[in-house]
Design an enzyme around this catalytic site. Sequence first.
Site: not given
Length: 213
Positions: A15, A18, A87, A140, A142
């Site tokens: 997590i 990106g 992803d 995380i 940000q």
Amino acid sequence: MAPEKYRFIVIEGAIGVGKTTLAKRFAAHLHSRLLLEDAAANPFLAKFYHDPERYALPTQLFFLFQRAEQMRELAQSDLFHHATVTDFLLDKDPLFARLNLSDDEFKLYREMYRHLQPQTPKPDLVIYLQASENALMERIVQRRIDYEQTITQSYLSRLTDSYSQYFHHYDASPLLIVNSENFNFTEQTKDFELLLEKIAGMRGGREFFNRAG
């Protein structure tokens, strides 16, 4: 990088690393279908971060059902005409389950995983993005998703260790391990082009891509 060589690309990592933003950029570059994990659709996820012991099992099962359905649809599609970038890697799903569930819950999860797991195409390429726990925590914070702000350094440490162990043994598809801390694939075109060049030059089943800070 030859698009016809990579019809199914998976971007993976912990997590905050990106993977979703890079998957979007790859899909746009290759004009391919984009298949993303829909974390926002999971009604248990925010509760899990506040009370992991209580909500780990429903959180994990929701994601299992969601990912299995997405992979089932992918297996029925024509990858020759519709390249796909995702992803998430379904085969990695038990990693989270083992990390968060009790022994009895994990036993139940494994039974459901065995029954639900569809026959999916083997990825032509898996890109595993790495970053330090401090870098992940900073990202995380940000991105300011409320429920993620309760994630602890201890949980990130266990998660990154689990990823490292999983991909240390992974050999089902060609694997590119990328230290993402000194790259900005989203905003820096040159960084993304360097990644494409690295992929085009891959010769082995496992390679590494790094840039010194």
